[in-house]
Structures are given as structure tokens and as C-alpha cells.
Write an enzyme that holds these catalytic residues in place. Structure first.
Site, PDB file in Angstrom:
ATOM      1  CG  HIS A 127      -1.680  -1.242   1.440  1.00  0.00           C
ATOM      2  ND1 HIS A 127      -2.901  -1.529   0.884  1.00  0.00           N
ATOM      3  CD2 HIS A 127      -1.333  -2.355   2.152  1.00  0.00           C
ATOM      4  CE1 HIS A 127      -3.291  -2.734   1.265  1.00  0.00           C
ATOM      5  NE2 HIS A 127      -2.342  -3.264   2.029  1.00  0.00           N
ATOM      6  CB  SER A 164      12.887  22.647 -14.844  1.00  0.00           C
ATOM      7  OG  SER A 164      12.068  23.798 -14.967  1.00  0.00           O
ATOM      8  CE  LYS A 209      11.584  19.644 -10.493  1.00  0.00           C
ATOM      9  NZ  LYS A 209      10.392  19.822 -11.345  1.00  0.00           N
ATOM     10  CD  GLU A 214       8.765  12.347 -15.020  1.00  0.00           C
ATOM     11  OE1 GLU A 214       7.756  13.064 -15.014  1.00  0.00           O
ATOM     12  OE2 GLU A 214       9.926  12.798 -15.112  1.00  0.00           O
ATOM     13  CD  GLN A 229      -3.097  -0.613 -46.389  1.00  0.00           C
ATOM     14  OE1 GLN A 229      -2.876  -1.273 -47.399  1.00  0.00           O
ATOM     15  NE2 GLN A 229      -3.569   0.616 -46.437  1.00  0.00           N
TER      16      GLN A 229
HETATM   17  N1  ARG Z   1      -1.022  -2.968 -48.464  1.00  0.00           N
HETATM   18  C1  ARG Z   1      -1.816  -4.105 -48.205  1.00  0.00           C
HETATM   19  C2  ARG Z   1      -1.814  -4.474 -46.724  1.00  0.00           C
HETATM   20  O1  ARG Z   1      -0.965  -4.008 -46.050  1.00  0.00           O
HETATM   21  C3  ARG Z   1      -1.312  -5.267 -49.002  1.00  0.00           C
HETATM   22  C4  ARG Z   1      -2.361  -6.273 -49.303  1.00  0.00           C
HETATM   23  C5  ARG Z   1      -3.318  -5.734 -50.311  1.00  0.00           C
HETATM   24  N2  ARG Z   1      -4.223  -6.757 -50.730  1.00  0.00           N
HETATM   25  C6  ARG Z   1      -5.293  -6.450 -51.439  1.00  0.00           C
HETATM   26  N3  ARG Z   1      -6.069  -7.450 -51.759  1.00  0.00           N
HETATM   27  N4  ARG Z   1      -5.575  -5.246 -51.808  1.00  0.00           N
HETATM   28  O2  ARG Z   1      -2.642  -5.206 -46.232  1.00  0.00           O
END
Ligand code: ARG
Length: 461
Positions: A156, A277, A283, A290, A322
């Protein structure tokens, strides 16, 4: 503008679509993995006579050139290069002519990108493991140096019982060993090749996913093509392992922030790992500690963000996926920097042992030792707890020092009062895994051998 998929389209992409869709700005850092994947794929096509030996050689030479161009910063990206895969293929086709146009035979960007991200993650996990190992080794060294010096242990954030500094530092060390274990375990599930899954269903061409997996150094190939192109569990797991590691670092960071405060004064941070600081000349701020504390929030955010992206996605590939790369890259980059800085901070921190010990030497910290003294003489623990609690209350109420009250107590006396002497309580702990010097020496030996066993290949090499 002509894209790699323009055949079916009458018009070009809108500016807005392009900006939203293009992943090149962040996925170009996978160019080496993309080229490695293409080399394996081309050799695979050659091995089943879909490419002649000449065509294989021409494409491989073009891939070498592309790699040199990108690495050397001379590669000219075109507006149609929506990601690293299209950029490499476009340039290979320019360099290799008709042979280059066969590079993508039997392959989709869906299995290609999954392959690239897995290769990239394998290297990144190894680098992180090496840095974690280094930090754990620094903790072991500092624990060794701390010998039998001690500080207050807290629950604690209230003083509880004195503990050896070595014991405290090793507590963080064991958490890092578990992180190393998790990194190695996650790595196993990253180490699977998706190449040959195609867009989602495999191929009518006689491709050999086993062969390309082996060429790329993967331990296994995918079992199911739909799963191979949809699975980002390995990214989520990596982000989880990094998040938990980040949580551990945040706990070290928090303690160092507190210990460096004027009120505690337990440590003095090296100038190289502190900041000043802009306004207050006196400081000296513990920014590394941190930030180690603060970065955990970002790591957890990357994990939860990706899980939210993955949730409800139907099979197989969806463009949502993606969104896997930016959190992955960010967490790895964040973790690398945090580990390096924290290691430097731990390596150079001066422990102010006299201040720590003076703080731990409050007679009240030996209250449990007094209670256990009575237990050893046959008193039930609940009763001894009440006896000592009463003495503490009397002392706090100004009826004499705890020492004097103990000396004059009929069941305690001078022998018990000796337990209040500085350093006695911590030396009094004898159980395995506890904080006594003998147990901690044994713990340190066990820690060092666990650390040696957990050393990543790059450390033992
Ligand atoms: N840039 C795309 C990704 O990172 C690559 C795959 C794209 N595939 C597609 N069917 N458009 O996922």
C-alpha cells in the site's frame, strides 16, 4: 495513372482513395522482407518450371538492384506505388522486362503481405528479446553489487518490512524473465509461412508452399489458405507481450520516480539519464523513468486498437488488416527505445544506501519480528499480534519508545528488543525465496542460471 490492377478499371483512383489506401509511407520499411519473399517465390516458380532458369536469374538480379536502390535511397517511388509490394514489382518489371511481369504468378499481395509482416516480426522479436535480456542482466549485476544493503519494503506504499535491495531488484528481474519466455513462445506462432496461400484459396499452378517456407527460414508452412491470409493473431500476441513488458517497465519507472524524489532520496539519477527544467534552475527530472511509465499506455492502446480492428472481420483478407502494421511498428520502436534508456538509467543510478537503510530502520518495521518472537515461545499468533500492536499503539501515544516498552514487557525483554536493532529484521528472514541474505544469495544464483538459459541466440553467439 496505371496501377497493378488497372485492367478491370475504366477510370483512375480518386485522390482521396489513394491517400486513404496507400500504405507505402509506413510499409516501405519492410522492403527487405518483401524482396526476400519475392526471391523465394521466384525460385519456387523456377523449381516447377513456371519460369525458365534465365527468367529466374533475370528477376533475381532485378530484385538485387531494387534492394540496393531502396537501401541506398535512390529508388524512385511512383504515384502508383500504393504499397511496398506494388513498388517492388513495378520496378522489377521495368528492370527485367517480360520476365518481371511473371513475378506475381500464383501469388497475391494477401499472402505476400502476411509473409512480409511475419518475417519482419521475427527479427523484431529477436531484437526486443536481446534488449530485455540486457536489462535483466543489468538488474542482476546491480543486485549483486547491492550485497546486503536494504531498504523499506512496502505494501500500500506504506512501510511494511525491510527487504534487501537485491531482492527488490530481482523481483523486477523475474518479471522480465517471464517476458523473455513469452517473447520466445509468441515467436513460435509467428514462425509460420503463409506464402502459397494466394489470394485466399491456393493455386491451380503447381506451387510448393513447403519449399518457399524452407527457403525463407520458416519452421512450418500454413495449414489452411483462408487462415493464412486472415490471421493476424501473431501481431496481436506480439502487441500483448510488448504491452505486458511495458507494464513491467512502467512499474520500475514509477518506483524510480518516487525514489528519486526529494522526500525519498533513495537514488541519485545520473545526469545523462535526467533532464532539467526550462524554468526552475534547481530541477533534475527523472524523464526516462516517467516515459517508461507513460509508454505503457501507448503500447496497450496499440494492442486494443488492433484487437478492435480484427473483431468481426469475415474471412479472408480485408483491407482493414492493413491497419496491423502501424501499431506493430510503433510498439516495437517504442519498446526498443524504452528498454535502451531504462537499461542506461538502471546501469548508472546511484543507490543512496544510507538513506534507504535509515528509512528502513524504523523500529516499527520489526513489529512482525516481535510477534514471531512470542510465537516461537508458544504464544498463538493472534495473541502475539495483539500484544505487539498494543505496544506500538502505546509508543505512538507517547508512553515511551517502542524499544523501552519491549525491554520492560514481561514476555519480551532485552532479547526481543535486540530485534529492533538496525539490519536485524532483514537478516532474520531465512525462508527460501524470502529476503534474508542467504536466501537472496541463492536466488541470485538461480536467477543468473535462468538468465543464461533464456539468452537469445544473438546473445550466446
Ligand atoms: N497494403 C496491403 C496491406 O498491407 C497489401 C495487401 C493488399 N491486398 C489487397 N487485396 N488489396 O494489407
Amino acid at each position: 495513372m496505371s496501377t497493378l490492377w488497372h485492367g478491370r478499371f475504366a477510370g483512375g483512383p480518386s485522390e482521396a482513395l489513394q491517400q486513404l489506401n496507400d500504405s507505402l509511407p509506413f510499409d516501405q520499411r519492410m522492403f527487405r522482407e518483401d524482396i526476400a519473399g519475392s526471391r523465394a517465390h521466384v525460385r519456387g516458380l523456377g523449381s516447377v518450371d513456371l519460369l525458365t532458369a534465365d527468367e529466374v536469374a533475370t528477376i533475381l538480379a532485378a530484385l538485387d538492384t531494387v534492394e540496393d536502390e531502396i537501401a541506398g535511397g535512390t529508388f524512385a517511388f511512383a504515384p502508383s506505388d500504393e504499397d511496398i509490394h506494388t513498388a517492388v514489382e513495378r520496378r522489377v518489371t521495368e528492370l527485367a522486362g517480360p520476365a518481371g511481369a511473371k513475378l506475381h504468378t500464383g501469388r497475391s499481395r494477401n499472402d505476400q503481405v502476411a509473409t512480409d509482416v511475419r518475417l519482419w516480426t521475427l527479427t523484431a522479436l529477436d531484437e526486443v528479446a536481446e534488449l530485455v535480456h540486457r536489462l535483466a542482466s543489468t538488474l542482476a549485476r546491480r543486485a549483486d553489487e547491492a550485497d546486503e544493503r536494504y531498504l523499506p519494503g512496502y505494501t500500500h506504499l506504506q512501510q511494511a518490512q525491510p527487504v534487501l535491495l537485491a531482492h527488490h531488484l530481482l523481483a523486477h528481474g523475474w518479471a522480465l524473465l517471464r517476458d523473455l519466455d513469452r517473447l520466445a513462445d509468441a515467436r513460435k506462432r509467428v514462425d509460420v509461412s503463409p506464402l502459397g496461400a494466394g489470394a485466399l484459396a491456393g493455386s491451380s499452378l503447381p506451387l510448393d508452399p513447403n519449399m518457399v517456407a524452407e527457403q525463407l527460414g520458416f519452421s512450418a508452412r500454413f495449414e489452411n489458405s483462408l487462415d493464412a491470409v486472415s490471421d493476424r493473431d501473431f501481431v496481436a500476441e506480439t502487441l500483448f507481450v510488448l504491452s505486458l513488458l511495458g507494464v513491467h517497465l512502467s512499474r520500475i519507472g514509477e518506483e524510480f520516480v518516487v525514489w528519486a524524489s526529494g522526500e525519498f532520496g533513495f537514488i541519485t539519477l545520473d545526469d545523462a539519464f535526467s533532464t532539467g527544467s526550462s524554468m526552475l534552475p534547481q530541477k533534475k527530472n527523472p524523464d526516462v523513468a516517467e516515459l517508461a511509465r507513460g509508454k505503457a499506455g501507448r503500447l496497450i492502446g496499440n494492442l486494443t486498437g488492433l484487437l478492435a480492428t480484427m473483431k468481426n472481420l469475415p474471412l479472408a483478407y480485408n483491407k482493414d488488416l492493413q491497419e496491423d502494421k502501424e501499431p506493430l511498428f510503433d510498439s516495437i520502436d517504442t519498446m526498443r527505445l524504452t528498454l535502451l534508456a531504462l537499461d542506461g538509467m538502471l546501469d548508472t543510478t546511484v543507490f543512496n544506501h544510507d538513506i534507504m537503510e535509515a528509512s528502513a530502520d524504523s523500529p516499527y518495521a520489526a513489529a512482525i519480528d516481535l510477534a514471531e518472537f512470542l510465537v516461537a515461545r508458544g504464544m498463538p499468533f493472534r495473541d502475539s499480534h495483539a500484544v505487539v500492536g498494543g505496544l506500538v499503539r502505546d509508543a505512538l501515544a507517547g508512553q515511551g519508545s517502542l524499544h523501552d516498552l519491549v525491554v520492560s514487557h514481561p514476555e519480551l525483554g532485552a532479547e526481543a528488543a535486540a530485534l529492533l536493532e538496525p539490519g536485524v529484521p532483514v537478516r532474520n528472514r531465512t525462508t527460501p525465496g524470502g529476503t534474508g541474505p542467504v536466501a537472496v544469495a541463492e536466488q541470485l544464483t538461480r536467477f543468473k542460471s535462468a538468465l543464461a538459459a533464456a539468452a537469445p541466440a544473438s546473445v550466446t553467439a
